[in-house]
Write an enzyme that holds these catalytic residues in place. Sequence first.
Site, short mmCIF file in Angstrom:
data_model
loop_
_atom_site.label_atom_id
_atom_site.label_comp_id
_atom_site.label_asym_id
_atom_site.label_seq_id
_atom_site.Cartn_x
_atom_site.Cartn_y
_atom_site.Cartn_z
N HIS A 122 28.75 -54.80 -13.36
CA HIS A 122 29.36 -54.46 -14.66
C HIS A 122 28.44 -55.03 -15.75
CE1 HIS A 122 32.37 -54.82 -17.91
NE2 HIS A 122 33.14 -53.99 -17.23
N ASP A 199 31.43 -62.55 -9.74
CA ASP A 199 32.30 -61.87 -10.69
C ASP A 199 33.49 -61.33 -9.89
OD1 ASP A 199 33.63 -60.06 -12.25
OD2 ASP A 199 31.87 -58.87 -12.79
N GLN A 202 37.53 -57.69 -10.11
CA GLN A 202 38.23 -56.66 -9.34
C GLN A 202 38.71 -57.19 -7.99
OE1 GLN A 202 39.12 -53.81 -10.49
NE2 GLN A 202 37.87 -53.71 -12.34
N LYS A 225 43.68 -57.89 -15.44
CA LYS A 225 43.55 -57.02 -14.25
C LYS A 225 44.44 -57.54 -13.12
CE LYS A 225 38.83 -55.99 -15.57
NZ LYS A 225 38.69 -54.58 -15.93
N CYS A 362 31.25 -49.14 -17.78
CA CYS A 362 30.46 -50.33 -18.13
C CYS A 362 29.48 -50.68 -17.01
CB CYS A 362 31.34 -51.53 -18.46
SG CYS A 362 32.39 -51.27 -19.87
C1 LIG Z 1 33.70 -56.06 -12.11
C2 LIG Z 1 34.05 -56.41 -13.52
N1 LIG Z 1 33.45 -57.45 -14.11
C3 LIG Z 1 33.72 -57.83 -15.36
C4 LIG Z 1 34.61 -57.12 -16.13
C5 LIG Z 1 34.89 -57.58 -17.52
O1 LIG Z 1 36.21 -58.01 -17.64
P1 LIG Z 1 36.84 -58.32 -19.07
O2 LIG Z 1 36.59 -57.10 -19.90
O3 LIG Z 1 38.27 -58.55 -18.78
O4 LIG Z 1 36.15 -59.53 -19.59
C6 LIG Z 1 35.27 -56.02 -15.58
C7 LIG Z 1 36.21 -55.21 -16.38
O5 LIG Z 1 36.27 -54.02 -16.25
C8 LIG Z 1 34.98 -55.67 -14.24
O6 LIG Z 1 35.59 -54.63 -13.66
#
Ligand SMILES: Cc1ncc(COP(=O)(O)O)c(C=O)c1O
Length: 404
Positions: A122, A199, A202, A225, A362
Amino acid sequence: MSVETLTLDLAKIRADFPGLAGGWHYLDSGATAQKPQSVIEATVNAMGRDYATVHRGVYARSANMTLAYEEARRKVAGFIGGQEGEIVFTRGATEAINLVAQSWGGAHLKAGDRILISTLEHHSNIVPWQLLRDRVGIEIDVCPLTADGRIDLDAAERMLTPAHKLVALAHVSNVLGSVLDVERAVALAHGVGAKILIDGCQAVPRIPVNVAALGVDFYAFSAHKLYGPTGIGALWARAEILDAMPPWQGGGSMIDRVTFEKTTWAPAPTRFEAGTPAIIEAIGFAAAVDYVQGIGLDAIHAHECGLVKTLRGALSAMNDVTVFGPEDSAGIVSFAIDGVHPHDLGTILDEGNVAIRAGHHCAQPLMDHLGVPATARASFGLYSDESDIAALIAGIERTKRIFG
Ligand SMILES: Cc1ncc(COP(=O)(O)O)c(C=O)c1O
């Protein structure tokens, strides 16, 4: 655990989510999950009946709020197998990763050091490292994917060298749903003396996570999430790492003593929480953890795996649909229909009360790798059921008819 134990009571669960009322087929939980009534009530009470600031009040309401806020930290830590002193509340996973890049990276990395990320990250696990690269001159290497869309750890093994100081990878891909073999990634990173950041955005809503058992150094995720509020997330880091990290933002709460000549810092994790924190959100976060633990991540995972299997099977049976990612994806299915832009599909599906995500998610470098500008993505939550899949498939058939 028997199959019976793992079966979810979906009628009861769906009734917990006011956002699902009205026959709406919500297949965008990977973007943000709907909230159960218990989370809504916890935040309403925190904002109303119980509201006060934390950490400074000399009156009972504030002392109680401080207890609730710190209890939230304990719950979030326990949820992923960490210690309470190892959780920093952040605005979300994005801020958690930026915190590591700016604080840990700024203090420990120098020109010529390398970090390893992957093709499927992401943007929030790419751009913070690019900002650090521009600041201190590190090099960023990108681990490729296997043909079915997993991070290729054999390639990572070949790529890693003692110059690598950090490996930063997604536990579950937000586009492909592929699940990382974290234990192997940890062994590879530690084998060359690098730290490892995962990270877990998910992953935490979909699979049981224990940071201590996995042996990771940093773990980042967002509450929204995980059926909690927006505006809060967590960085977990091993205590000795967090203790050695400098603050990254200055202000109230994060200090020990301030004079115009010199300021000393509060211990971690408070050192990383400058200003009045997201009190209401932290309490909602804890309620979300309670809710998810009440159902159980083994059961949630089994349920979502069943849905993924059904949806992938239905999509694969259509000869004009490409399904991305591995068969055993966790809760997320990305696909493309020949001759139909995902945005058009998303719009037509919406007319039938089906909500999916269409776009680059993203993850533009991953789109480049897949050779598409965008994908359609259905992502499940613990409340998703077969009727959501049936509505999606009916909407896809309708879209194909419209596009001839
Ligand atoms: C794999 C992953 N990492 C990071 C993020 C970023 O999360 P946030 O926008 O809640 O900071 C997301 C959000 O879609 C994600 O799916």
